[in-house]
Design a protein around this motif. Structure first.
Motif, mmCIF file in Angstrom:
data_model
loop_
_atom_site.group_PDB
_atom_site.id
_atom_site.type_symbol
_atom_site.label_atom_id
_atom_site.label_comp_id
_atom_site.label_asym_id
_atom_site.label_seq_id
_atom_site.Cartn_x
_atom_site.Cartn_y
_atom_site.Cartn_z
ATOM 1 N N GLN A 102 30.542 42.482 37.489
ATOM 2 C CA GLN A 102 30.774 41.072 37.148
ATOM 3 C C GLN A 102 30.455 40.112 38.307
ATOM 4 O O GLN A 102 30.143 38.937 38.086
ATOM 5 C CB GLN A 102 32.233 40.852 36.717
ATOM 6 C CG GLN A 102 32.602 41.506 35.422
ATOM 7 C CD GLN A 102 34.064 41.276 35.071
ATOM 8 O OE1 GLN A 102 34.721 40.414 35.677
ATOM 9 N NE2 GLN A 102 34.578 42.027 34.109
ATOM 10 N N LEU A 103 30.592 40.594 39.549
ATOM 11 C CA LEU A 103 30.426 39.715 40.725
ATOM 12 C C LEU A 103 29.073 39.018 40.769
ATOM 13 O O LEU A 103 28.997 37.797 40.985
ATOM 14 C CB LEU A 103 30.654 40.505 42.022
ATOM 15 C CG LEU A 103 32.106 40.714 42.439
ATOM 16 C CD1 LEU A 103 32.190 41.613 43.665
ATOM 17 C CD2 LEU A 103 32.771 39.376 42.740
ATOM 18 N N PRO A 104 27.947 39.690 40.629
ATOM 19 C CA PRO A 104 26.659 38.981 40.722
ATOM 20 C C PRO A 104 26.535 37.843 39.719
ATOM 21 O O PRO A 104 26.007 36.768 40.051
ATOM 22 C CB PRO A 104 25.631 40.078 40.449
ATOM 23 C CG PRO A 104 26.322 41.334 40.845
ATOM 24 C CD PRO A 104 27.759 41.161 40.448
ATOM 25 N N ALA A 105 27.028 38.064 38.522
ATOM 26 C CA ALA A 105 26.917 37.008 37.514
ATOM 27 C C ALA A 105 27.742 35.783 37.905
ATOM 28 O O ALA A 105 27.279 34.627 37.772
ATOM 29 C CB ALA A 105 27.377 37.552 36.152
ATOM 30 N N GLU A 106 28.955 36.031 38.408
ATOM 31 C CA GLU A 106 29.796 34.907 38.823
ATOM 32 C C GLU A 106 29.208 34.200 40.050
ATOM 33 O O GLU A 106 29.255 32.972 40.167
ATOM 34 C CB GLU A 106 31.212 35.403 39.129
ATOM 35 C CG GLU A 106 31.983 35.886 37.911
ATOM 36 C CD GLU A 106 32.245 34.755 36.917
ATOM 37 O OE1 GLU A 106 32.366 33.573 37.358
ATOM 38 O OE2 GLU A 106 32.297 35.025 35.719
ATOM 39 N N LYS A 126 28.092 30.309 40.291
ATOM 40 C CA LYS A 126 28.564 29.356 41.315
ATOM 41 C C LYS A 126 27.394 28.751 42.084
ATOM 42 O O LYS A 126 27.348 27.534 42.351
ATOM 43 C CB LYS A 126 29.527 30.045 42.264
ATOM 44 C CG LYS A 126 30.058 29.126 43.357
ATOM 45 C CD LYS A 126 30.965 29.865 44.330
ATOM 46 C CE LYS A 126 31.415 28.938 45.464
ATOM 47 N NZ LYS A 126 32.256 29.625 46.458
ATOM 48 N N ALA A 127 26.446 29.603 42.473
ATOM 49 C CA ALA A 127 25.294 29.109 43.229
ATOM 50 C C ALA A 127 24.502 28.099 42.409
ATOM 51 O O ALA A 127 23.999 27.090 42.932
ATOM 52 C CB ALA A 127 24.410 30.276 43.653
ATOM 53 N N ASP A 157 34.610 29.631 41.713
ATOM 54 C CA ASP A 157 35.117 30.161 42.978
ATOM 55 C C ASP A 157 36.447 30.893 42.755
ATOM 56 O O ASP A 157 36.684 31.960 43.336
ATOM 57 C CB ASP A 157 35.284 29.011 43.968
ATOM 58 C CG ASP A 157 35.629 29.513 45.357
ATOM 59 O OD1 ASP A 157 34.804 30.224 45.948
ATOM 60 O OD2 ASP A 157 36.737 29.178 45.842
ATOM 61 N N ARG A 158 37.301 30.344 41.881
ATOM 62 C CA ARG A 158 38.568 31.018 41.596
ATOM 63 C C ARG A 158 38.333 32.347 40.885
ATOM 64 O O ARG A 158 39.020 33.345 41.153
ATOM 65 C CB ARG A 158 39.448 30.110 40.743
ATOM 66 C CG ARG A 158 40.038 28.947 41.501
ATOM 67 C CD ARG A 158 41.160 28.277 40.718
ATOM 68 N NE ARG A 158 40.686 27.746 39.440
ATOM 69 C CZ ARG A 158 40.209 26.526 39.275
ATOM 70 N NH1 ARG A 158 40.104 25.695 40.328
ATOM 71 N NH2 ARG A 158 39.801 26.109 38.071
ATOM 72 N N ILE A 194 38.285 38.337 40.906
ATOM 73 C CA ILE A 194 37.596 39.635 40.805
ATOM 74 C C ILE A 194 37.732 40.396 42.116
ATOM 75 O O ILE A 194 38.007 41.606 42.140
ATOM 76 C CB ILE A 194 36.121 39.422 40.415
ATOM 77 C CG1 ILE A 194 36.026 38.875 38.982
ATOM 78 C CG2 ILE A 194 35.322 40.705 40.566
ATOM 79 C CD1 ILE A 194 34.629 38.463 38.573
ATOM 80 N N GLU A 195 37.487 39.685 43.227
ATOM 81 C CA GLU A 195 37.564 40.351 44.534
ATOM 82 C C GLU A 195 38.982 40.835 44.811
ATOM 83 O O GLU A 195 39.179 41.917 45.374
ATOM 84 C CB GLU A 195 37.106 39.384 45.620
ATOM 85 C CG GLU A 195 35.602 39.107 45.561
ATOM 86 C CD GLU A 195 35.195 37.986 46.495
ATOM 87 O OE1 GLU A 195 36.121 37.301 47.026
ATOM 88 O OE2 GLU A 195 33.989 37.758 46.700
ATOM 89 N N MET A 196 39.959 40.051 44.412
ATOM 90 C CA MET A 196 41.347 40.470 44.630
ATOM 91 C C MET A 196 41.692 41.671 43.747
ATOM 92 O O MET A 196 42.381 42.613 44.201
ATOM 93 C CB MET A 196 42.299 39.315 44.315
ATOM 94 C CG MET A 196 42.254 38.190 45.337
ATOM 95 S SD MET A 196 43.338 36.820 44.897
ATOM 96 C CE MET A 196 44.916 37.637 44.968
ATOM 97 N N GLN A 197 41.183 41.703 42.443
ATOM 98 C CA GLN A 197 41.435 42.857 41.576
ATOM 99 C C GLN A 197 40.794 44.105 42.158
ATOM 100 O O GLN A 197 41.400 45.192 42.186
ATOM 101 C CB GLN A 197 40.882 42.598 40.174
ATOM 102 C CG GLN A 197 41.794 41.749 39.308
ATOM 103 C CD GLN A 197 41.255 41.631 37.889
ATOM 104 O OE1 GLN A 197 40.082 41.270 37.670
ATOM 105 N NE2 GLN A 197 42.091 41.938 36.930
ATOM 106 N N ALA A 198 39.555 43.967 42.589
ATOM 107 C CA ALA A 198 38.859 45.128 43.151
ATOM 108 C C ALA A 198 39.561 45.634 44.400
ATOM 109 O O ALA A 198 39.707 46.854 44.613
ATOM 110 C CB ALA A 198 37.407 44.757 43.454
ATOM 111 N N ALA A 199 40.023 44.722 45.212
ATOM 112 C CA ALA A 199 40.729 45.134 46.425
ATOM 113 C C ALA A 199 42.038 45.843 46.073
ATOM 114 O O ALA A 199 42.420 46.845 46.720
ATOM 115 C CB ALA A 199 40.995 43.913 47.302
ATOM 116 N N GLY A 200 42.739 45.384 45.018
ATOM 117 C CA GLY A 200 43.986 46.031 44.601
ATOM 118 C C GLY A 200 43.746 47.424 44.061
ATOM 119 O O GLY A 200 44.515 48.367 44.348
ATOM 120 N N LEU A 201 42.674 47.581 43.263
ATOM 121 C CA LEU A 201 42.343 48.902 42.722
ATOM 122 C C LEU A 201 41.962 49.861 43.841
ATOM 123 O O LEU A 201 42.318 51.055 43.804
ATOM 124 C CB LEU A 201 41.201 48.762 41.708
ATOM 125 C CG LEU A 201 41.572 48.040 40.394
ATOM 126 C CD1 LEU A 201 40.326 47.783 39.559
ATOM 127 C CD2 LEU A 201 42.599 48.837 39.594
#
Length: 653
Positions: free
Chosen positions: A629-633, A637-638, A572-573, A578-585
């Protein structure tokens, strides 16, 4: 010479009835008494019983009658609750002239010294006394010959009513006065078929005062319990040489309204043809032929209207103890279902409106002296005695006066005690013993951990300690009973009571002479707590993993749950990073695009625009890589969550 009415009239008022004396009485503790009356009824007479009006309901509910010696009971009659009023009035101490004045028109024969005078009564009057004459009673008569004569009743020997019907009414009125001696008496008559004398027995219940118990406990080498019964005779009859029984217990009893007449209210109903028909009015015509003739007078519209026999046995008693009463106790006790009866073996006499104290118990009992401490607001315990009822009889509840060492020691109250049962009584304060209490509470660790289908249950306990500090300043040993409150949910730890009541534990403490000692009572209460493992954090699970009472299987299962939760938390972290990096970019891209738009309108800024364009392309490449990378993470998690849920659904320890 004072005149009198004919003796035959007065003789006719006597009632031909025999009264039955009281033979047996049984007194209860719930407000009624059982009575038996019996006696011989001469030939041609009826048996008569008298009661107060408020007693009649119970009499009519319970009366049982029996005839012996020939004949049988044919019926029972009694005075009405509302006696009929006679048309005649005979007031107390009324003068004869005034009484006869109330019979105006009646024919009488007056016997005078000079002869008899007959006629109809016109009036009777009293002439007040004067200095010359004494008071006179005069009667004015209309004789058969039409003469008005005044008769001085002082010279009359007798006055006779000549009308048989009037004589009968006077007899009936006087009989009712004799039958109802006062307004507080009602008579019950027992009729029977017999031409000879017979024995009649009647039994019934009456509202009576309850009998009361009073005891004396004489402590010593051989303790003696002495019981006295207090009975009250509030009836209008003497109890002379009766058989008396006293019953301990409370059977069901109630009152029923049987004496007063009951009337049911009924509705009024009328037939339709019984109602008069009202005339109908017709209005005048508005147009047409000649006016009709004048109508005849019209009628106005009508308005519509709308107890059991008891055996007795002799009782034996222990030898007398010092200070006990020197009385003969002759009672036999026996069980009557849930009740207990004391039957006096010798006849008892209690006059009406009197009370009596009757000894019904005098026996040795088991009794030991001790102290009782039950009130923490008091520094001293109470002097007490434990009485064991080894008399073989039920001891009715009541006050106890205690004598110790030949002297008065105090008083107590005791409830009803069945044979073989025991009771504590306290009758004083022991100033030679002082007690203080101290309360403490401590929390214990979780004492049990279990899991089932994803729910972890833990039992935690709290131990409360109460310390009793006891100081005995007397030079003699004592036995102390500590009465400790019994609380729901709490269990004793390390101590055992000598007995337990519905509300208290009792602990026995042997006190040494001139000594101080403590007595500790520990109690534990267990709390149940439940946790959903699916929503518990790894840190919370770590607390349970450190508990030494957790089983090996439980530790292994919780460790796996903790590991899976830690991996899920790491995944989850990672996703959030990743989501925070993508949002920053993406935010940097918006800034670069804005700069490019601004520089495109400025001459000489081509190189800067190209540099911004390269940066924009580089960030886009990184965003694409992060999105890959998101789908793999997410799958990772799932998968971890699915594995955890499957494990939680089946984990048990």
């Amino acid at each position: 010479m004072k005149p009198s009415l004919v003796p035959a009239v007065l003789a006719a008022t006597s009632l031909v009835a025999a009264e039955l004396p009281v033979k047996r009485v049984v007194l209860y503790k719930h407000g009624v008494g059982y009575f038996e009356r019996a006696g011989e009824v001469p030939s041609g007479q009826t048996a008569r019983l008298e009661f107060k009006p408020n007693e009649m309901n119970d009499v009519l509910k319970s009366l049982v009658v029996d005839a012996q010696g020939g004949g049988r009971v044919t019926g029972v009659r009694y005075d009405s609750a509302n006696p009929a009023r006679s048309s005649l009035t005979v007031a107390a101490e009324v003068p004869l002239a005034k009484f006869l004045d109330g019979l105006r028109g009646a024919k009488v024969d007056v016997e005078l010294v000079a002869g008899k005078v007959s006629g109809a009564i016109v009036s009777g009057r009293i002439v007040p006394s004067t200095e010359q004459k004494a008071q006179q009673e005069l009667l004015v008569l209309l004789t058969d010959g039409g003469e008005l004569r005044t008769v001085d009743l002082a010279g009359a020997n007798a006055v006779r009513l000549t009308d048989p019907l009037l004589q009968l009414k006077l007899r009936e009125h006087l009989q009712s006065i004799a039958g109802l001696r006062t307004q507080e008496q009602r008579a019950v008559y027992i009729d029977g078929e017999s031409t000879r004398a017979r024995q009649i027995r009647a039994s019934y219940l009456l509202p009576t005062p309850i009998w009361k118990s009073s005891y004396r406990l004489i402590l010593g080498a051989a303790p003696v319990l002495e019981g006295w019964a207090i009975v009250d005779n509030t009836t209008d009859s003497d109890w002379t040489g009766i058989t008396l029984s006293l019953v301990s217990g409370k059977p069901v009893s109630f009152q029923s309204r049987l004496y007063a007449p009951k009337f049911v209210e009924r509705p009024f109903a009328d037939l339709a043809e019984e109602q008069a028909v009202a005339p109908e009015l017709y209005r005048a015509a508005m147009a047409g032929g000649p006016p009709p003739p004048a109508p005849a007078a019209m009628a106005a519209p009508m308005v519509k209207s709308s107890v059991a026999r008891r055996d007795m046995a002799a009782a034996t008693f222990a030898e007398s103890a010092p200070l006990q009463s020197n009385v003969a106790v002759e009672t036999a006790g026996r069980e009557l279902g849930e009740l207990f009866e004391y039957a006096f073996a010798t006849p008892v006499t209690v006059k009406k409106n009197e009370s009596a104290m009757l000894p019904f118990l005098q026996q040795q009992v088991q009794a030991r002296k001790l102290l009782i401490y039950s009130d923490e607001s008091q520094a001293n315990p109470r002097t007490a005695s434990e009485i064991t009822n080894n008399t073989g009889k039920t001891l009715d509840g009541g006050p106890i006066t205690v004598f110790d060492n030949g002297a008065y020691a105090g008083e107590a109250l005791v409830e009803t005690v069945k044979a073989g049962d025991k009771r504590l009584i306290s009758y004083g304060i022991d100033l030679g013993t002082r007690i203080t209490t101290n309360f403490d509470s401590e929390e214990k660790q979780v004492r049990e951990i279990r899991a089932n289908r994803g729910v972890l249950s833990a039992k935690a306990s709290t131990v409360e300690t109460r310390t009793y500090t006891i100081k005995n300043v007397d030079p003699r040993a004592k036995t102390l009973l500590i009465q400790h409150p019994l609380r729901p949910g709490y269990q004793l730890v390390g101590v055992t009571p000598v007995e337990k009541t519905a509300t208290d534990y009792r602990f026995a403490v042997e006190l040494k002479p001139n000594a101080e000692q403590t007595f500790v009572v520990k109690e534990e209460i267990v709390h149940d707590q439940s946790y959903a493992l699916s929503s518990s954090s790894p840190d919370q699970i770590e607390i349970f993993l450190r508990n030494p009472i957790l089983t090996a299987g439980g530790k292994q299962a919780l460790a796996k749950i903790q590991s899976l939760k830690a991996q899920i938390a790491a995944a989850d972290r990672s996703l959030r990073a990743i989501e925070m990096q993508a949002a920053g970019l993406q935010k940097d891209q918006e800034r670069l695009r804005e700069n490019i738009r601004s520089l495109n309108s400025v001459t000489g800024q081509e190189q800067q625009v190209q540099r911004y364009a390269r940066d924009l392309a580089e960030r886009e490449t990184r965003i694409v890589a992060l999105r890959d990378q998101l789908p793999a993470e997410q799958q990772k998690k799932a998968a971890l969550e699915s594995e955890l849920n499957a494990f939680l659904a089946n984990v048990t320890f």
